[in-house]
Design a protein around this motif. Structure first.
Motif: not given
Length: 919
Positions: A334-337, A341-354, A313-322
Motif C-alpha cells: 500500500i505504501e509503495k502504491v 501515485l503520489g497520494v497520502d491515503n489510497l483508501y480515502s473516499t476521494k480515491n475510490t476510483r483509483l 509490484l513484487t511478491p512482498e507487496d501482496y498476498i496471493l490466495d490461489e
C-alpha cells in the motif's frame, strides 16, 4: 430384438471404479433402503421392451407409410389436448388457464414414436439405436440427466426425445457447448428429421441455418455441414427442433427483452431443452452470468497507468490466495502504491476510483495468465479461454473493468468499459424452460448440485458393452521437469509400439510445453487446443489411428468420438495420459472416458508433480520434502494410493468451494430474477399490443393510496407532494388534504384522477390513448430498469462489507434490493401518470408515440445493434481464428464489433421515415 444385458450381473473390472464414485456410506445405505437407480432403470427397461415389440410392425411399412406416422402422431396429440382443454374449461374471469400439460399423451405415444424414429434411423443413417440408447432417450424425455459413457451415441439418443416433444409444435432446443457441435449434430440427425417431416434449425454466434436436404454448400468438406442453409434467426427458432449453443439461447432471450418491435422477437417460448455436455454448461459455466452491455465512457489511459503500477509490484507487496483466486496488498505494498501515485491515503473516499482501477490491474497482472486464462490474437484482441474446456469464448468479456485491465497489461488497444443493459445467470435462464434435461459422460459427482439448483435427477445408464479399459494409479514426481520428461518417454514407448496416444493438459501453455519435449525427440504429433478449434474434428478423427499422438487441452475433442484404427485393438487400444490433475474430478474422468469406448481396450495414466498447481496448493511441499528425505531421485516416480486419495480429497474441497461459489451466484441472481420476471412480462405484454389500461388504473389506485395515507395535518408537505404527480387545482388538493378519514381522502382523490384521465382519453380517442399508454409505459420502464440494474450492481459490489458488522450479506442484499425495486415501482407510477395526464396530441404526434407499432426508449436505442441483427435477415457467422495465432503474422489494432455512430444515426433516420410512412 433387445441386446444381451447378462454381463451386468457380473462384477465389473476393478479399474472402472475410478469413475463410479460411490462412497462406502452410499453403498451401505443402498444395501438397507435399496438402490433407487436400479428401480428407475428397471422401469425404463420395460418401456424399452415395448419399443422393441413394435419394431417388426414398422419394419413392414414402406418409406411413404413410415413418414406419414408423424401426421398421425400430431393428430392424436391435438385430439388429446382438445379433450384436456374442454375438461379444464375457462375460469370465472374469462381468462384462459395455463397451457394444458401434454406429458400424459406423450408418455402414451412414446413406444410408437421411438420405434418409428429407430426404424427411420436404420434406413437413413444405417444406425439402429441400442436398447441403452432408448433408455437414455426415455430418461431425457422424463426430465432427467442421463449419464452415458463416451462413445455410447448421445447425439443419436437426443434425437428420440427431440422428435417426440417436437410433435407438440411448441419447439425443442438441443443445447451444445460450441458452434461446431451445434452444426454437426443438426446435420447428423437432419436426414432423420427430414424423412419424418420435422423442420430443423441451427443457432450459432452471428449466424443461423435450417436443414434443407436439397441445398448443398460445397465449401464444407464434412457432409453433415453441407445441407445447412443460411436462414434468419426467426426461421431457425420457428423450426420444430433447434440446435444451438447455451450462450446464444441465453443471449437471444435477453435480446428479446430489449427489442423495440414485435417483428424483432426471436424466440417463441422456452418449452423443452436437451442440454448436451450438461455438466459443462449447467455446472462449469454457471459461475459466469450472461451480460449484454453497451459502451460507457471511461478514459483508457487510467488502465495503462495502473498496468505499469501493478507491473512494479513484487511478491512482498501482496498476498496471493490461489485457492480463491484473490490478491490483496500488504502494508508495504500500500505504501509503495501511494508513493507511486503520489497520494497520502489510497483508501480515502476521494480515491475510490483509483482503488477500483488498482484492484483490477493487480488481478490482471498476478492472477490472470496469458495462454491459460486468455489468449491474444495477432490483431491485438484479448479472448477469454474457458478454464474447463479450453475453448475460445468469442464475444465474452470479463466485467467490472477486468478485461480492460488485461488489455492494458498486454499493451493492446483498450476497449471502452460497458454499461449493463441485460443480465441473467445460466441457472435462472435454464429454469425458465417448462421441461429441462441433459446428458453427459460425467455427472454423478455433481448429482447434489443438479438436484438442488435445477431439480434434476442423475440417471446412470449402463454401457452397451462392458468397459475393458484399465485405469492405472497416478505416478507422482518430485519436479515438473522430471514429470514432463517422463511423459515424453512414455509417449515414445507407446509410439514405437504403434499404440495411439492422447495427452490431456490443463492449459494451452502446458500443452505447448509437452510439444517442445516431443520436438526435441523428433516425434510427430497433432496439437489440439483453443488456438485451432476449427480443426478439432479432423484431428480427433485420426487420434485413434496407429501411432497417432494427439496433445489436447481439457476439451479433448469433447463431443467427438475417437474410433480405433485397424489393428489398434490388438495392440491394447488408445492410451490416455493426463499431464496433471484438474481441480475437478469430472474433468479427469472426462479425459479417462476418451478411451475404452464401446468395450474397446485402453489404458489411462495420470502423471503428477509436486510443483503442479493442485499439489502445490494442497500439501505438495510436504510430499516433496518426504521424497527428498527418502532419497527419491527426481526421475523416480512414486505410486501410492495415499497421495492419490489426498489429491482426490483436495479436488473434493475445490469442487465444494466452486459449488458454494455457484450457489452464491444463483442466490444473488434469484433476488434480481424476481424483478426481471415482472419487468420482462410487462414488456412483452406491451410489445404484443395488449390492452394495459387495467395496469394504468392500478397505478392510479396505488399512487392515490400512497399520497392520501396521511392528511395534511400530519404530512405538512401533502399539497406539494400531491401536486408534483397530479397537477390539479390548489383548492381541490387542499380540500383532499384536510379530510380526516383516509377512506374519504382516497375516494375523492381517485375520483378526481379518473375524471382527469377520462378527459385526456376523450382528447386523444380511446384507441389512440391505448397506444400512447403502451409507448409511455415502455419508455419509462426501460429507463428505470437500466438504472435499477446499475444500482443493483453497485449494491452487489459493496454488500460484502456488511459482514464486518456481523450481518449476513445475502439477507442485507435481499432487503436493500427490495427497497430499490419499491423505489423503481414508485418512480414508474409517478412518471407514467405524470406524462399521461400532461401530454397533448401535438406532443404525442411529434414524439411518434401514437402509432403503437414501434417503441423507442433509451434501452432500445442502446441495444439496437444487438436486437435487430440477423433476426429477419441472413448474417455470416464468426470468422475462423486459426490464422490469428500464426507466428510472424502482422499485429494490428482489433476491429470493434459495435455499430458506428454514423451508421446508427442513418438507421434511426430510416426507422423514423418508416414510421412516418405507417402513419
Amino acid at each position: 430384438m433387445g441386446e444381451d444385458w447378462s454381463y451386468m450381473a457380473k462384477k465389473e473390472k476393478k479399474p472402472t471404479d475410478k469413475l463410479a464414485d460411490k462412497t462406502a456410506l452410499t453403498k451401505f445405505l443402498q444395501g438397507i433402503f435399496g438402490d433407487a437407480q436400479k428401480k428407475t432403470l428397471r422401469r425404463m427397461w420395460k418401456k424399452a421392451q415395448e419399443v422393441n415389440k413394435l419394431e417388426s410392425k414398422y419394419e413392414k411399412m414402406d418409406d411413404e407409410e413410415l413418414a406419414e406416422q408423424t401426421e398421425i402422431f400430431k393428430k392424436k396429440i391435438d385430439k388429446a389436448l382438445k379433450v384436456a382443454r374442454a375438461e379444464q374449461g375457462i375460469n370465472r374471469s374469462g381468462k384462459k388457464r395455463p397451457p394444458v400439460d401434454d406429458t400424459k399423451i406423450l408418455n402414451e405415444l412414446l413406444p410408437d414414436v421411438f420405434a418409428v424414429a429407430r426404424e427411420v434411423s436404420k434406413r437413413v443413417l444405417g444406425l439402429r439405436p441400442y436398447d441403452v440408447q432408448l433408455i437414455g432417450g426415455i430418461a431425457l424425455h422424463e426430465g432427467n440427466v442421463a449419464e452415458m459413457k463416451t462413445g455410447e451415441g448421445k447425439t443419436l439418443v437426443a434425437m428420440l426425445p427431440a422428435y417426440l416433444n417436437g410433435l407438440t409444435g411448441r419447439g425443442v432446443h438441443v443445447v451444445t457447448v460450441n458452434d461446431y457441435l451445434a452444426q454437426r449434430d443438426a446435420g447428423w440427425n437432419g436426414p432423420i428429421y427430414d424423412f419424418l417431416g420435422m423442420s430443423v434449425g441451427v443457432i450459432i454466434n452471428n449466424a443461423s441455418f435450417v436443414y434443407d436436404s436439397e441445398y448443398e454448400n460445397e465449401d464444407h468438406e464434412d457432409e453433415r455441414f453441407r445441407h445447412l442453409k443460411p436462414a434468419t434467426r426467426k426461421e431457425a427458432y420457428a423450426a420444430d427442433i433447434t440446435y444451438g449453443t447455451n450462450n446464444e439461447f441465453g443471449f437471444d432471450y435477453l435480446r428479446d427483452n430489449m427489442t423495440s418491435e414485435v417483428q424483432y422477437l426471436r424466440q417463441r417460448g422456452l418449452n423443452f431443452a436437451i442440454v448436451d455436455e450438461v455438466d459443462s454448461i449447467l455446472i462449469d459455466e454457471a459461475r459466469t452470468p450472461l451480460i449484454i452491455s453497451a459502451p460507457a465512457g471511461d478514459n483508457p489511459d487510467s488502465y495503462y497507468q495502473f498496468a505499469k503500477v501493478a507491473a512494479r509490484l513484487t511478491p512482498e507487496d501482496y498476498i496471493l490466495d490461489e485457492k480463491r483466486r484473490s490478491v490483496t496488498l500488504t502494508d508495504k505494498g500500500i505504501e509503495k502504491v501511494q508513493e507511486i501515485l503520489g497520494v497520502d491515503n489510497l483508501y480515502s473516499t476521494k480515491n475510490t476510483r483509483l482503488v477500483y482501477h488498482l484492484e483490477q490491474a493487480i488481478r490482471a497482472e498476478i492472477i490472470f495468465k496469458r495462454d491459460k486464462d486468455y489468449v491474444v490474437t495477432n490483431s491485438g484482441e484479448v479472448i477469454i479461454v474457458d478454464e474447463h474446456t479450453g475453448r475460445l469464448m468469442q464475444g465474452r468479456r470479463y466485467n467490472e473493468g477486468l478485461h480492460q485491465a488485461i488489455e492494458a497489461k498486454e499493451g493492446v488497444v483498450v476497449k471502452q468499459e460497458s454499461m449493463t443493459l441485460a443480465t441473467i445467470s445460466f441457472q435462472n435462464f435454464f429454469r425458465l424452460y417448462t421441461k429441462l434435461s441433459g446428458m453427459t459422460g460425467t455427472a454423478f459427482t455433481e448429482a447434489e448440485e443438479f438436484q438442488q439448483i435445477y431439480a434434476l435427477d442423475v440417471i446412470q445408464i449402463p454401457p452397451n458393452k462392458p468397459i475393458a479399459r484399465v485405469d492405472k494409479d497416478d505416478l507422482i514426481y518430485k519436479t515438473k521437469v522430471a514429470k514432463l520428461k517422463a511423459i515424453a518417454e512414455e509417449i515414445k514407448k507407446y509410439h514405437e509400439k504403434g499404440q495411439p496416444v492422447l495427452v490431456g493438459s490443463g492449459s494451452i501453455a502446458n500443452n505447448e510445453e509437452i510439444a517442445r519435449y516431443l520436438d526435441a525427440q523428433g516425434i510427430h504429433y497433432e496439437i489440439l487446443n483453443a488456438k485451432n478449434n476449427e480443426r478439432e474434428a479432423a484431428i480427433i478423427a485420426k487420434a485413434g489411428e496407429k501411432g497417432a499422438i494427439t496433445l489436447a487441452t481439457n476439451m479433448a475433442g469433447r463431443g467427438t468420438d475417437i474410433k480405433l484404427g485397424d489393428g489398434v485393438k490388438e495392440l491394447g487400444g488408445l492410451v490416455v495420459i493426463g499431464s496433471e490433475r484438474h481441480d475437478s474430478r469430472r474433468v479427469d474422468n472426462q479425459l479417462r472416458g476418451r478411451g475404452g469406448r464401446q468395450g474397446d481396450p485402453g489404458t489411462t495414466q495420470f502423471f503428477v508433480s509436486c510443483e503442479d498447481d493442485l499439489m502445490r496448493i494442497f500439501q505438495g511441499d510436504r510430499v516433496k520434502m518426504l521424497m527428498t528425505r527418502l532419497g527419491v531421485d527426481d526421475d523416480m516416480p512414486i505410486q501410492t494410493k495415499a497421495i492419490s486419495k489426498t489429491l482426490e480429497a483436495a479436488q473434493k474441497r475445490i469442487e465444494g468451494f466452486n459449488f458454494d461459489s455457484r450457489k452464491n451466484v444463483v442466490q444473488y441472481d434469484n433476488v434480481i430474477n424476481r424483478h426481471r420476471k415482472v419487468v420482462y412480462m410487462m414488456r412483452r405484454k406491451i410489445l404484443e399490443g395488449d390492452d394495459i389500461f387495467p395496469e394504468i388504473k392500478r397505478l392510479m389506485r396505488d399512487e392515490v393510496k400512497m399520497l392520501t395515507e396521511f392528511s395534511s395535518r400530519v404530512n405538512k408537505k401533502f399539497d406539494e407532494e400531491f401536486k408534483a404527480v397530479f397537477d390539479f387545482d390548489d383548492d381541490l388538493i387542499h380540500e383532499i388534504g384536510l379530510m380526516r378519514k383516509e377512506k374519504d381522502r382516497d375516494k375523492l382523490a381517485l375520483e378526481a384522477v379518473e375524471e382527469a384521465y377520462h378527459k385526456k382519453e376523450l382528447e386523444f380517442g380511446a384507441e389512440t390513448m391505448r397506444k400512447v399508454e403502451r409507448e409511455v409505459y415502455l419508455k419509462v420502464l426501460d429507463t428505470l430498469w437500466m438504472q435499477h440494474l446499475e444500482n443493483m450492481q453497485h449494491l452487489r459490489e459493496g454488500i460484502h462489507w456488511r459482514s464486518v458488522g456481523q450481518r449476513d450479506p445475502l439477507v442485507e442484499y435481499r432487503s436493500e434490493s427490495q427497497k430499490l425495486f419499491d423505489g423503481l415501482q414508485r418512480n414508474l407510477r409517478e412518471e407514467v401518470l405524470k406524462i399521461l395526464l400532461s401530454i397533448t396530441p401535438a406532443e404525442a404526434a411529434a414524439d411518434n408515440v401514437t402509432d403503437g407499432e414501434e417503441y423507442e426508449s433509451e434501452l432500445t436505442k442502446m441495444a439496437e445493434g444487438q436486437t435487430e441483427r440477423g433476426v429477419n435477415e441472413i448474417s455470416a457467422g464468426d470468422k475462423n481464428m486459426d490464422d490469428e495465432f500464426k507466428k510472424g503474422a502482422k499485429k494490428t489494432a482489433p476491429k470493434r464489433a459495435v455499430v458506428r455512430k454514423g451508421s446508427s444515426k442513418k438507421k434511426s433516420a430510416k426507422k423514423k421515415k418508416s414510421k412516418a410512412k405507417r402513419k
